[in-house]
Design a protein around this motif. Structure first.
Motif, PDB file in Angstrom:
ATOM      1  N   SER A 170       0.787  -1.297   0.097  1.00  0.00           N
ATOM      2  CA  SER A 170       0.005   0.086   0.180  1.00  0.00           C
ATOM      3  C   SER A 170       0.858   1.265  -0.074  1.00  0.00           C
ATOM      4  O   SER A 170       0.226   2.356  -0.049  1.00  0.00           O
ATOM      5  N   GLY A 203      -5.261  -1.976  -1.878  1.00  0.00           N
ATOM      6  CA  GLY A 203      -6.062  -1.833  -0.559  1.00  0.00           C
ATOM      7  C   GLY A 203      -6.828  -0.552  -0.352  1.00  0.00           C
ATOM      8  O   GLY A 203      -7.197  -0.399   0.673  1.00  0.00           O
ATOM      9  N   SER A 254      -3.935  -8.441  -5.838  1.00  0.00           N
ATOM     10  CA  SER A 254      -2.690  -8.666  -5.010  1.00  0.00           C
ATOM     11  C   SER A 254      -2.006 -10.164  -5.471  1.00  0.00           C
ATOM     12  O   SER A 254      -0.671 -10.216  -5.309  1.00  0.00           O
TER      13      SER A 254
END
Length: 115
Positions: free
Chosen positions: A30, A54, A73
């Motif tokens: 992130s 995220g 991801s």
């Protein structure tokens, strides 16, 4: 340096859809941001969308509801789903990743919307 490999461009008829992919090497957290940009013939490159793993997604105002940007991801891949395409969406689409120690661009993928 992070490597980005794009795919998914091509020729599509007006009203059609395409999904672009951009696979990133390395561990993308992130702390990184990813974005899509495009450059139409004889025009400057413009921003399309930004996403953080995220986190939230932000779009160029005129493309809200038409394009959807997402991050997987497990695949380390950012996608750009493009619907209701028009000839004005024609151009080279680039992905970009920035974060600690890096600011990388993909090689670009051509999208042509034409009948």
């Amino acid at each position: 340096q992070v490597q980005l490999v794009e795919s998914g461009g091509g020729l599509v008829q007006p009203g059609g859809s395409l999904r672009l992919s951009c696979a990133a090497s390395g561990n993308i957290t992130s702390r990184y941001g990813l974005g899509w940009y495009r450059q139409a013939p004889r025009k400057q490159r413009e921003w399309v969308a930004t996403i953080r793993p995220g986190g939230n997604v932000h779009y160029k105002e005129s493309l809200k509801g038409q394009f959807t940007c997402s991050w997987d991801s497990a695949k380390n891949t950012v996608f750009l789903q493009m619907n209701s395409l028009t000839p004005e969406d024609t151009g080279v689409y680039y992905c970009r990743l920035w974060g600690p120690g890096t600011d990388s661009w993909g090689q670009g993928t051509q999208v042509t919307v034409s009948s």
